[in-house]
Enzyme design. Structure first.
Site, short mmCIF file in Angstrom:
data_model
loop_
_atom_site.label_atom_id
_atom_site.label_comp_id
_atom_site.label_asym_id
_atom_site.label_seq_id
_atom_site.Cartn_x
_atom_site.Cartn_y
_atom_site.Cartn_z
N ASP A 228 0.86 -1.18 0.00
CA ASP A 228 0.00 0.00 0.00
C ASP A 228 0.90 1.23 0.00
O ASP A 228 1.69 1.44 0.93
CB ASP A 228 -0.91 0.01 1.23
N GLU A 324 -1.73 -1.75 -6.05
CA GLU A 324 -2.98 -1.08 -6.41
C GLU A 324 -2.85 -0.40 -7.76
O GLU A 324 -1.77 0.02 -8.17
CB GLU A 324 -3.36 -0.05 -5.35
N CYS A 377 -12.59 -4.02 6.24
CA CYS A 377 -11.96 -4.56 7.44
C CYS A 377 -11.19 -5.82 7.07
O CYS A 377 -11.76 -6.76 6.48
CB CYS A 377 -13.00 -4.86 8.51
N CYS A 380 -12.95 -8.98 9.40
CA CYS A 380 -14.27 -9.54 9.15
C CYS A 380 -14.80 -9.26 7.76
O CYS A 380 -15.80 -9.85 7.34
CB CYS A 380 -15.27 -9.03 10.19
N CYS A 396 -13.19 -0.72 12.94
CA CYS A 396 -14.32 -1.49 12.40
C CYS A 396 -15.49 -1.44 13.37
O CYS A 396 -15.34 -1.75 14.57
CB CYS A 396 -13.88 -2.94 12.15
N CYS A 399 -16.57 -5.65 14.11
CA CYS A 399 -15.80 -6.53 14.98
C CYS A 399 -14.92 -5.76 15.97
O CYS A 399 -14.28 -6.38 16.82
CB CYS A 399 -14.93 -7.47 14.16
N ASP A 406 -3.16 2.27 6.64
CA ASP A 406 -2.33 1.72 5.58
C ASP A 406 -2.04 0.24 5.80
O ASP A 406 -1.99 -0.54 4.84
CB ASP A 406 -1.02 2.51 5.47
#
Length: 504
Positions: A228, A324, A377, A380, A396, A399, A406
């Site tokens: 990332d 990406e 997330c 989850c 999140c 969860c 990052d």
């Protein structure tokens, strides 16, 4: 035998670049060759487009069909044949074309043929990327000095400190060429072409070499790493073994900004060139400008060195890299972040990771541009509806996971490698867990219509705003005094006239 060039089995095409130190006569010859390439390019562009203008004029007179001037081909053999026919009689070339190697003119003609091919393919929709316009002539004061040699005497001298090029002779190199010389003497490398270029205040020669290269086995061929990219940290690496690494952002330009501002102010206080009045720069301006350019060149060299070290280190360790598909051009339009995004070199990192992966026989997976790696997330799989850029910690709501933004994105990129379908080339496009996208993250970027300029678009937006304000004022005058209901609602613009300012 003719035909397309084919690599020998087990060989790759690699470039070797060396700085050279030509003497005064050699530098003048180098500039003459580069100028000849530019002149040939301009002639080819004018020769091809002249037939277009002639056909347009004839069509306006009512001529059509076979009566029109025939199209002129822009293929390289056609351009070569026509240029060789006119170069001895055309006053633009007759007096000096013999001073340079034929490779100089062939460089310009080949560039013109490639430019017209790119334009035609772009217009027909067979070329990726932004639309390519009609080739234009190159101005003398703006054109980059470059010339390519494909035939003649091109070699590395035995002393390892000189190179020989056609019509230019033997030129001393600023650095030793022992690495390439050893490969050539061993028979594992063959020089295909040489390109001389003037950039960053000095001359360089680049050799295109066909060399034998064995595939190097990486340290962890089964490991997967997700990268990332960012500004606070240049890269956050999360691998399939759960290890997280933060690569700091050197910020070479920001470190040098204070000194650059000082030198820029000093340049602005001296008498510089003015093309409108023909004013020539003073010696003090040239000296100050040279000192400023040296700083810019230093920043560029430091950035290139850091990116090569990072990408080489990653490619030497992991067998699979997931990156990406960033819209770097769109990020550069964000004024508060544009300078830092450009200094980081996101596009160059992806390019180097891609070609270095092919060199090692490793995989490079590209996540879909609209995959919400930062909003998802990593524990989850829940997707946030909104996550502003200034929020650097991911929390999140499902969860309760609390993680660096990052790092969370890098972990999601690693997970995409397992969901990738073999042969698609895009991570997460098939067989990936379907998650909700409440804010429509899969929408494509809206582009401005090509038939209107930004000025026209801005004018239409202003006109729409004036209409909206006028209708609002009229609505206030005609509003009944009773309590409004759903039937009394008045829209800003009638149906069919609403404008989406974000798409303009």
């Amino acid at each position: 035998m003719g035909g397309k060039f084919r690599l020998r089995p087990g060989c790759v095409v690699q470039g070797y670049r060396f700085a050279v130190d030509p003497n005064a006569a050699q530098e003048q010859a180098l500039r003459s060759h580069c100028g000849g390439a530019r002149a040939a390019y301009n002639w080819a562009v004018s020769w091809v487009t002249a037939s277009w203008g002639q056909r347009t004029a004839e069509a306006s007179y009512g001529i059509d069909g076979d009566g029109l001037t025939p199209w002129r081909s822009w293929s390289l053999p056609t351009l070569r044949k026509e240029f060789n026919r006119i170069k001895t009689t055309d006053p633009r070339f007759a007096g000096w074309w013999q001073e340079n190697s034929k490779e100089a003119y062939n460089t310009g003609l080949a560039n013109a043929a490639a430019a017209f091919d790119n334009y035609a393919k772009s217009k027909q929709g067979r070329r990726k990327g932004q639309r390519v316009g009609v080739p234009r002539r190159k101005a003398k004061r703006k054109a980059r000095l470059a010339c390519r040699f494909t035939t003649g005497t091109i070699r590395i001298e035995q002393d390892g400190r000189h190179v020989t090029l056609p019509r230019l002779g033997t030129i001393r190199t600023h650095e030793r060429t022992a690495k390439l010389l050893a490969r050539v003497q061993a028979g594992t490398a063959r020089i295909l072409s040489a390109t001389v270029r003037h950039e960053r205040g000095r001359w360089f020669v680049s050799f295109q070499v066909e060399t034998a290269r064995d595939i190097t086995r990486v340290a962890r061929p089964d490991a997967v790493v997700g990268i990332d990219l960012g500004i606070k940290h240049l890269a956050v690496l999360a691998d399939s073994d759960g290890e997280i690494r933060y690569e700091p952002n050197p910020q070479h330009l920001d470190v040098m900004l204070k000194v650059l501002r000082f030198h820029s102010r000093r340049v602005s206080r001296r008498q510089g060139p003015d093309c409108r009045t023909g004013q020539k720069p003073s010696k003090r301006w040239e000296k100050a400008n040279h000192e400023r350019n040296k700083l810019h060149h230093k920043v560029a060299d430091l950035r290139t060195d850091a990116l090569h070290k990072l990408t080489t280190r990653v490619r030497a360790e992991y067998g699979t890299v997931v990156i990406e598909d960033l819209n770097v051009a769109g990020m550069l339009r964000n004024r508060p972040l544009a300078r830092r995004v450009a200094d980081a070199g996101f596009g160059e990192i992806r390019r180097q990771l891609t070609y270095k992966g092919r060199r090692n026989g490793c995989r490079t997976l590209v996540a879909d541009r609209w995959y919400p790696s930062s909003k998802t997330c990593s524990n989850c799989g829940a997707v946030k509806a909104k996550l502003p850029l200034h929020v650097r910690v991911f929390t999140c709501n499902a969860c309760g996971l609390v993680l660096d933004r990052d790092e969370n994105a890098a972990r999601n990129l690693v997970a995409l490698a397992a969901a990738r379908t073999t042969g698609t080339g895009v991570a997460g496009d098939q067989d990936a867990p379907r998650v909700s996208k409440p804010r429509g993250a899969d929408r494509k970027t809206r582009r401005q219509r090509p038939d209107r300029t930004p000025a026209e678009a801005g004018g239409q937006v202003a006109q729409a705003c004036r209409k909206r304000d006028r209708r609002k004022r009229e609505t206030v005058v005609r509003t009944p005094k009773h309590t409004p209901c759903c039937d009394d609602t008045v829209t800003d613009l009638p149906d069919g006239n609403a404008w989406d300012t974000e798409s303009l």
